[in-house]
Design an enzyme around this catalytic site. Structure first.
Site, PDB file in Angstrom:
ATOM      1  N   HIS A 108      13.179  16.504   5.514  1.00 10.51           N
ATOM      2  CA  HIS A 108      13.700  17.529   4.310  1.00 10.51           C
ATOM      3  C   HIS A 108      12.889  17.516   3.252  1.00 10.51           C
ATOM      4  CE1 HIS A 108      17.768  18.582   5.946  1.00 10.51           C
ATOM      5  NE2 HIS A 108      17.542  17.406   6.420  1.00 10.51           N
ATOM      6  N   SER A 137      12.830  -2.643  19.587  1.00 11.14           N
ATOM      7  CA  SER A 137      14.080  -2.144  18.913  1.00 11.14           C
ATOM      8  C   SER A 137      14.258  -1.870  17.568  1.00 11.14           C
ATOM      9  CB  SER A 137      15.241  -2.730  19.359  1.00 11.14           C
ATOM     10  OG  SER A 137      15.129  -2.879  21.010  1.00 11.14           O
ATOM     11  N   THR A 160       5.608   3.998   8.024  1.00 13.34           N
ATOM     12  CA  THR A 160       5.463   5.283   7.174  1.00 13.34           C
ATOM     13  C   THR A 160       3.969   5.770   7.161  1.00 13.34           C
ATOM     14  OG1 THR A 160       4.896   3.839   5.220  1.00 13.34           O
ATOM     15  CG2 THR A 160       7.236   4.536   5.722  1.00 13.34           C
ATOM     16  N   LYS A 161       2.884   4.919   7.792  1.00 19.42           N
ATOM     17  CA  LYS A 161       1.543   5.320   7.557  1.00 19.42           C
ATOM     18  C   LYS A 161       1.026   5.096   9.106  1.00 19.42           C
ATOM     19  CE  LYS A 161       0.809   4.067   2.884  1.00 19.42           C
ATOM     20  NZ  LYS A 161       0.122   3.069   1.910  1.00 19.42           N
ATOM     21  N   ARG A 175       2.942  -3.153   8.017  1.00 21.02           N
ATOM     22  CA  ARG A 175       1.869  -3.489   7.734  1.00 21.02           C
ATOM     23  C   ARG A 175       1.092  -4.227   8.654  1.00 21.02           C
ATOM     24  NH1 ARG A 175       1.723  -8.756   6.477  1.00 21.02           N
ATOM     25  NH2 ARG A 175       3.479  -9.694   5.893  1.00 21.02           N
ATOM     26  N   ARG A 178      -1.417  -8.777  12.684  1.00 22.11           N
ATOM     27  CA  ARG A 178      -2.382  -9.447  13.539  1.00 22.11           C
ATOM     28  C   ARG A 178      -3.056  -8.211  14.367  1.00 22.11           C
ATOM     29  NH1 ARG A 178      -0.825 -10.877  18.746  1.00 22.11           N
ATOM     30  NH2 ARG A 178       1.294 -10.992  19.188  1.00 22.11           N
TER      31      ARG A 178
END
Length: 538
Positions: A108, A137, A160-161, A175, A178
Site C-alpha cells: 500500500h 516457516s 526486506t532486502k 541479515r 553465515r
C-alpha cells in the site's frame, strides 16, 4: 490414506495416491486452468485465485495456502500449509517454502496522510526467488526483494532486502548469518584482489594443457568444444586462443604451421568465408555462422603468424549502397545483438580485406553508426520488455568491437554508454554470480574498457569491475576451465554450465578486461591478442 492427508502432507501424493485420487486431482487442475506441470498436486482446500498460474513439474500447493496475482514456479517447488503468495512472484527450481510463510509482492502507498491507507493506490515491484532455496516457516518476504540461488531463509525471518546467493539469513530485519556456499561470500575488507588474480592465473596456466587435451578428439585430429561434442570450426580457434593466452604458443596437439594450413584450407575461395563443417558458405551479409568465422578463424590465423589466403570476397564486392541496405535490414529494435553481430562480421571482413590492400566502404559503415547512435544511450536499438537492456548492451558490444574498437576510433557518446552499461549491470537476472554467462559479462566489460579514457563515473566502473572480476574467478573448474554459464548446484545437467573451450576463451579474455579496469591486470600475466583483444587491430 484418506484424500485429506494429501492436502496437508502433499509430498505423499506422488508415491501413495491411488488411481481415483489422481483422476480427481487432474480434473481439479483442469478446472483451475493455467499451466500445471506433470506430477503436481494442488489441494482443493487451498484458495487459488491467480490471474496467471504456472507450476513446474512435481510442485505442490497444500491446504490453507492463499495464492493471488501472477505465480510462476520452476520444478520441485513446495507451497506448504497456510502459506500466502500474492502479487507477481517468480520461483526458480527446487524452492521449498515452510508453513505459514507470507510472500507479499505488493504494498500500500501512504503518501497522503488525509486518505485512509486502504483507499490509497497499491504498488508492486515483484519478488523473485532463485534456484535451490529453502524458505523456513513463518518467514515474511516483502515486495521488491530478490532472493539469490542456493540461499536459506531461517524460520521467522523478516526479509526486506535482497538475499545474496549462497547466504543463510535470519532475524528481523533479516541479515546474513553465515554462508551455505562459502565460495559466493563477497570479499571482506582487506582481501587482496591482485593476489587472487595472480593465484587464478597461475592455476589456469598449470592446467591449460589439461583443459586443451580434454577437448582433443585424437581420432579425428580436431578439437571439440566439450568432450563428446562434434568438432566445430570455432573449437579449433578457441583452442588456439587459449594456448596463446596461457602458454604463449600454439596448442601442442599439432605443429603451429599445420594448424595454420588447415585453417587456411577451410576458406571457401568463391566467397572467402569459412563455413561450418558440412555447411555451404553464403554471403557474410546474411550467414551467421560464416560471419563469426570471419572473426574466429581470421584472428586464430593472426595468432599463428598467418592470414586468410583469399580476401573475403562476399564483402570485397559490397558497395556503400549494399552496406546501407544491410544495416537498414537489421533488427535493431527487437534483436540488437543479432544486428550488432552482423556489423561485427562485416567490419572484421573489411579489416582483413584492407590488410590485403582491398579498399571497402568502411567510411559508410562508421558514418551510419555515428549518425544512428542514440544520444540517450550511446547505443543502437532499444530496450525490450522481456530482457531490459540486455539486447541493447550486447548489440553495442558486437557492433563497436568490429568497428570502433577494431579500428581504434572513439565511440560517439562514451558517457551515455557508461550510464547505460552501469544501469544494465544492476539487473540481477543477468549479473548475480550464479546467473552470469560469458557473453553477458564480456558485453559489459568491453564497453567499459573501451570508454575508460573518458574518466566518467570511474569509481563506479572500478567497483563494478572488481565485483564482476571476483565473481568470475570463482567460475573456474579445475582441469576443465570455464563453462559458458556460471556453474550452479541446480543446473549441473545444463550443457551451458559444462566447461568447454568457448567458455574458457571468453572468460579468460573478459577477466583481463575486468582486471585492467580494476587496476590489477599485471598480476594476470596475459593479454588477449585475438578476437577479444583490447587494442585496435588495424
Amino acid at each position: 490414506m484418506g484424500p485429506q492427508d494429501y492436502d496437508y502432507s502433499p509430498w505423499l501424493y506422488a508415491a501413495e495416491a491411488d488411481d481415483d485420487a489422481r483422476a480427481r486431482q487432474l480434473a481439479y487442475q483442469r478446472d483451475l486452468g493455467g499451466e500445471i506441470g506433470a506430477g503436481c498436486f494442488v489441494s482443493e482446500h487451498a484458495s487459488v485465485r491467480n490471474d496467471e498460474l504456472r507450476l513446474g513439474d512435481r510442485s505442490y500447493v497444500a491446504a490453507g495456502a492463499y495464492l493471488t496475482g501472477r505465480l510462476r514456479t520452476g520444478r520441485d517447488c513446495s507451497i506448504n500449509p497456510y502459506t500466502v503468495v500474492r502479487g507477481n512472484v517468480t520461483l526458480g527450481n527446487a524452492v521449498r517454502i515452510g508453513a505459514h510463510t507470507s510472500i507479499l509482492a505488493f504494498n500500500h502507498t501512504m503518501d497522503d496522510p488525509d486518505v485512509e491507507v486502504f483507499r490509497q493506490p497499491l504498488t508492486s515491484k515483484g519478488i523473485t526467488v532463485g534456484d535451490d532455496v529453502w524458505i523456513g516457516s513463518h518467514v515474511v518476504i516483502l515486495d521488491g526483494v530478490q532472493v539469490g540461488d542456493r540461499s536459506v531463509l531461517a524460520a521467522g525471518a523478516i526479509v526486506t532486502k535482497d538475499v545474496p546467493a549462497g547466504a543463510v539469513v535470519g532475524g528481523n530485519p533479516a541479515r546474513v548469518l553465515r554462508w551455505r556456499v562459502p565460495a559466493l561470500r563477497p570479499p571482506e575488507p582487506g582481501d587482496d584482489l591482485a593476489t587472487a588474480v595472480a593465484t587464478f592465473a597461475g592455476r589456469a596456466r598449470e592446467q591449460a594443457a589439461d583443459v586443451l587435451a580434454r577437448c582433443w578428439d585424437a581420432d579425428r585430429g580436431l578439437f571439440t568444444d566439450k568432450p563428446e561434442d562434434p568438432p566445430t570450426v570455432r573449437a579449433q580457434c578457441d583452442a588456439i586462443e587459449i594456448a596463446d593466452l596461457l602458454l604463449g604458443r600454439a596448442p601442442d596437439q599439432l605443429p603451429a604451421a599445420e594448424q595454420a594450413d588447415r585453417l587456411r584450407g577451410w576458406q571457401d575461395p568463391r566467397t572467402g568465408l569459412v563455413p561450418e563443417f558440412g555447411r555451404t558458405p553464403e554471403s557474410v551479409l546474411f550467414d551467421e555462422h560464416g560471419g563469426y568465422h570471419v572473426l574466429s578463424v581470421g584472428y586464430a590465423l593472426d595468432l599463428l603468424g598467418s592470414e586468410f589466403p583469399e580476401p573475403v570476397r562476399a564483402v570485397a564486392e559490397a558497395t556503400a549502397a549494399i552496406v546501407v541496405d544491410g544495416l537498414e535490414r537489421q533488427p535493431w529494435r527487437t534483436h540488437a545483438w543479432h544486428a550488432g553481430a552482423w556489423v561485427d562480421a562485416l567490419g572484421t571482413a573489411l579489416h582483413w580485406n584492407a590488410r590485403k590492400g582491398i579498399a571497402g566502404p568502411q567510411e559508410t559503415l562508421v558514418g551510419w553508426l555515428l549518425m544512428r547512435a542514440d544520444s540517450r544511450t550511446g547505443m543502437w536499438g532499444e530496450p525490450a520488455p522481456a530482457d531490459g537492456l540486455l539486447q541493447l548492451v550486447n548489440g553495442f558490444y558486437r557492433a563497436s568491437r568490429g568497428t570502433f574498437a577494431q579500428w581504434g576510433l572513439p565511440v560517439p557518446y562514451p558517457e551515455r554508454v557508461v550510464d547505460t552499461v552501469l544501469r544494465h549491470a544492476r539487473d540481477a537476472r543477468f549479473f548475480r554470480p550464479e546467473r552470469q554467462n560469458a557473453c553477458n559479462v564480456l558485453d559489459v566489460a568491453h564497453p567499459l574498457w573501451l570508454t575508460r579514457a573518458s574518466g566518467y563515473r570511474a569509481a563506479e566502473v572500478t567497483a563494478l569491475a572488481t565485483t564482476l572480476l571476483r565473481d568470475a574467478l570463482t567460475h573456474w573448474t579445475d582441469g576443465a576451465g570455464f563453462g559458458f554459464q556460471a556453474p550452479r548446484s541446480t543446473t549441473r545437467g545444463d550443457r551451458a554450465t559444462v566447461p568447454g573451450l568457448q567458455g574458457t576463451e571468453m572468460w579468460l579474455a573478459l577477466i583481463h578486461l575486468l582486471a585492467d579496469l580494476a587496476g590489477v591486470a599485471p598480476s594476470l600475466g596475459y593479454r588477449p591478442r585475438g578476437v577479444h583483444r583490447p587494442e585496435p587491430a588495424a
